[in-house]
Write a protein that holds these residues in place. Structure first.
Motif, PDB file in Angstrom:
ATOM      1  N   HIS A   5       0.833  -1.198   0.000  1.00  0.00           N
ATOM      2  CA  HIS A   5       0.000   0.000   0.000  1.00  0.00           C
ATOM      3  C   HIS A   5       0.871   1.254   0.000  1.00  0.00           C
ATOM      4  N   LEU A   6       1.932   1.217   0.792  1.00  0.00           N
ATOM      5  CA  LEU A   6       2.834   2.372   0.853  1.00  0.00           C
ATOM      6  C   LEU A   6       3.549   2.574  -0.483  1.00  0.00           C
ATOM      7  N   ARG A   7       3.985   1.477  -1.102  1.00  0.00           N
ATOM      8  CA  ARG A   7       4.677   1.601  -2.388  1.00  0.00           C
ATOM      9  C   ARG A   7       3.718   2.123  -3.464  1.00  0.00           C
ATOM     10  N   ARG A  37      -7.747   3.566  -2.709  1.00  0.00           N
ATOM     11  CA  ARG A  37      -9.026   3.816  -2.031  1.00  0.00           C
ATOM     12  C   ARG A  37      -9.068   3.073  -0.679  1.00  0.00           C
ATOM     13  N   ASN A  38      -8.606   1.847  -0.674  1.00  0.00           N
ATOM     14  CA  ASN A  38      -8.593   1.073   0.566  1.00  0.00           C
ATOM     15  C   ASN A  38      -7.681   1.723   1.609  1.00  0.00           C
ATOM     16  N   LEU A  39      -6.548   2.240   1.141  1.00  0.00           N
ATOM     17  CA  LEU A  39      -5.618   2.907   2.051  1.00  0.00           C
ATOM     18  C   LEU A  39      -6.252   4.160   2.640  1.00  0.00           C
ATOM     19  N   GLU A  40      -6.895   4.938   1.797  1.00  0.00           N
ATOM     20  CA  GLU A  40      -7.555   6.155   2.277  1.00  0.00           C
ATOM     21  C   GLU A  40      -8.653   5.821   3.277  1.00  0.00           C
ATOM     22  N   SER A  41      -9.378   4.733   3.015  1.00  0.00           N
ATOM     23  CA  SER A  41     -10.431   4.314   3.928  1.00  0.00           C
ATOM     24  C   SER A  41      -9.844   3.924   5.280  1.00  0.00           C
ATOM     25  N   LEU A  47      -6.219  11.083   0.605  1.00  0.00           N
ATOM     26  CA  LEU A  47      -4.806  11.404   0.393  1.00  0.00           C
ATOM     27  C   LEU A  47      -4.580  12.103  -0.934  1.00  0.00           C
ATOM     28  N   PHE A  48      -5.536  11.936  -1.858  1.00  0.00           N
ATOM     29  CA  PHE A  48      -5.450  12.580  -3.158  1.00  0.00           C
ATOM     30  C   PHE A  48      -6.738  13.364  -3.416  1.00  0.00           C
ATOM     31  N   ALA A  49      -6.578  14.519  -4.056  1.00  0.00           N
ATOM     32  CA  ALA A  49      -7.728  15.268  -4.577  1.00  0.00           C
ATOM     33  C   ALA A  49      -7.857  14.898  -6.040  1.00  0.00           C
ATOM     34  N   ARG A  50      -9.038  14.487  -6.448  1.00  0.00           N
ATOM     35  CA  ARG A  50      -9.250  13.999  -7.807  1.00  0.00           C
ATOM     36  C   ARG A  50     -10.065  15.004  -8.592  1.00  0.00           C
ATOM     37  N   ASN A  51      -9.574  15.301  -9.793  1.00  0.00           N
ATOM     38  CA  ASN A  51     -10.285  16.199 -10.699  1.00  0.00           C
ATOM     39  C   ASN A  51     -10.220  15.586 -12.090  1.00  0.00           C
ATOM     40  N   GLY A  52     -11.195  14.663 -12.346  1.00  0.00           N
ATOM     41  CA  GLY A  52     -11.157  13.929 -13.603  1.00  0.00           C
ATOM     42  C   GLY A  52      -9.973  12.991 -13.588  1.00  0.00           C
ATOM     43  N   ARG A  53      -9.122  13.071 -14.606  1.00  0.00           N
ATOM     44  CA  ARG A  53      -7.929  12.223 -14.682  1.00  0.00           C
ATOM     45  C   ARG A  53      -6.768  12.810 -13.893  1.00  0.00           C
ATOM     46  N   ALA A  60      -3.149  16.153   3.937  1.00  0.00           N
ATOM     47  CA  ALA A  60      -2.873  14.911   4.656  1.00  0.00           C
ATOM     48  C   ALA A  60      -1.940  14.010   3.838  1.00  0.00           C
ATOM     49  N   GLY A  61      -2.148  14.023   2.505  1.00  0.00           N
ATOM     50  CA  GLY A  61      -1.297  13.230   1.632  1.00  0.00           C
ATOM     51  C   GLY A  61       0.147  13.691   1.658  1.00  0.00           C
ATOM     52  N   GLU A  62       0.353  15.009   1.720  1.00  0.00           N
ATOM     53  CA  GLU A  62       1.712  15.560   1.787  1.00  0.00           C
ATOM     54  C   GLU A  62       2.424  15.067   3.047  1.00  0.00           C
ATOM     55  N   VAL A  63       1.708  15.098   4.183  1.00  0.00           N
ATOM     56  CA  VAL A  63       2.305  14.646   5.442  1.00  0.00           C
ATOM     57  C   VAL A  63       2.601  13.147   5.383  1.00  0.00           C
ATOM     58  N   PHE A  64       1.643  12.384   4.855  1.00  0.00           N
ATOM     59  CA  PHE A  64       1.794  10.940   4.810  1.00  0.00           C
ATOM     60  C   PHE A  64       2.902  10.516   3.848  1.00  0.00           C
TER      61      PHE A  64
END
Length: 274
Positions: A5-7, A37-41, A47-53, A60-64
Motif C-alpha cells: 500500500h505504501l509503495r 481507495r482502501n488505504l484512504e479508507s 490522500l489525493f484530490a481527484r479532478n477527472g484524470r 494529509a497526503g503531503e504529510v503521509f
C-alpha cells in the motif's frame, strides 16, 4: 496497512497519475486505484484530490508521503542488512588470540578480508587456554597449534636460552640436548609447551621440568634458571636467544568454534582457505 500500500501510494504521489504509477509498478491501473481507495479508507481521510484524470496530494497526503518514504527506506535497509548477513557480507566475528598474537602476515590477510567485506566487523579479544573449549567463547581463535585449524603462518618450536648458554650459538637443537637441563613451563601450558611435553614423552627422555608463575618463564630463562619453550614468533622473550628444535614446526592457525553462530565467520574461513 501493508508495505505494498505504501509503495502504491508513493508511486502515485510521485507521478500524480494513476496510469503512469501503475505502469512503473508493473501492475494494471484499476487494482492500483482500488488499493489507494482502501488505504484512504483505513487512514480515514483522502490522500489525493481527484479532478477527472488529474490528481494532486491533499494536505494529509503531503504529510503521509514523507512518513511513507521513511518507512519504505527503513524496510529496504533492513532487507539489505539481512541479505548481507545471510551472505556473510555483514555482521561481526569475535576473534580471540592466545600467545600467538596477531603476526604481521596474519594481520595483513585480515585487513585484506575487511577491505573485501566492509560490512563485517572483527572483534579481537585475548583468550586463555581454559576458555578455548567454551561454547560461549569467541567465534574463532588465532593460536599456535600442531593439530587442527586453518594454517596461516608457520614457525619453529624453539628453546629460549640465556645468551651464553652452550646451545645459544646452535642453529638447531635436538631433544637429547635437554638431558641434564631444567625446562620451564607455565602452569597453563602454551601450545609450544604442550608440543614439547608430548615430544619429550615420545622420545622417552628424562628431563627436569619445573613450573613457574605465568609471565615469568623468560625471566627465569634469562637468569639461567632453566630453558623456556616457545615458538619462533614469540615476543617478549627478554634477554634470551631462541634456538629452533630441529624438524619441529609450530603453525599459527585459525581454530573455529563449532558452537559459533556468526554467519560472517564462514566468509572469513573461505577467504583464508583461498
Amino acid at each position: 496497512m501493508e508495505m505494498r500500500h505504501l509503495r502504491y501510494f508513493v508511486a502515485a504521489a510521485e507521478h500524480l497519475n494513476f496510469s503512469q504509477a501503475a505502469r512503473s509498478l508493473g501492475i494494471a491501473q484499476p487494482p492500483l486505484s482500488i488499493q489507494i481507495r482502501n488505504l484512504e479508507s483505513e487512514m480515514g481521510t483522502a490522500l489525493f484530490a481527484r479532478n477527472g484524470r488529474r490528481i494532486s496530494l491533499t494536505a494529509a497526503g503531503e504529510v503521509f508521503l514523507s512518513d511513507a518514504k521513511k518507512i519504505l527506506s527503513q524496510a529496504d535497509l533492513a532487507k539489505q542488512r539481512i541479505q548481507n548477513e545471510a551472505q556473510g557480507r555483514a555482521g561481526s566475528i569475535r576473534i580471540g588470540y592466545t600467545e600467538a598474537g596477531f603476526r604481521s602476515l596474519i594481520t595483513k590477510r585480515l585487513r585484506k578480508f575487511l577491505r573485501k567485506h566492509p560490512g563485517v566487523q572483527l572483534l579481537p579479544e585475548r583468550v586463555t587456554n581454559e576458555s578455548l573449549d567454551s561454547s560461549y567463547g569467541p567465534d574463532a581463535v588465532l593460536m599456535e597449534s600442531h593439530a587442527h585449524g586453518i594454517p596461516l603462518e608457520t614457525g619453529s618450536l624453539c628453546l629460549a636460552v640465556p645468551p651464553k648458554h652452550r646451545l645459544a650459538d646452535r642453529t638447531a637443537a635436538e631433544w637429547a640436548d635437554l638431558i641434564g637441563e631444567t625446562v620451564l613451563f607455565h602452569p597453563t601450558r602454551t601450545a609450544a609447551e604442550r608440543l614439547a611435553e608430548q615430544s619429550l614423552s615420545n622420545a622417552n627422555l628424562q628431563v627436569n621440568c619445573r613450573e613457574v608463575a605465568d609471565g615469568s618463564v623468560f625471566w627465569h630463562a634469562s637468569l639461567g634458571l632453566g630453558l623456556g619453550v616457545c615458538s619462533s614468533n614469540a615476543r617478549g622473550t627478554l634477554d634470551t636467544a631462541l634456538v629452533p628444535v630441529a624438524g619441529i614446526e609450530l603453525q599459527t592457525k585459525l581454530v573455529v568454534n563449532p558452537h559459533s553462530r556468526s554467519i560472517a565467520l564462514q566468509a572469513l574461513v573461505e577467504f583464508l582457505q583461498t
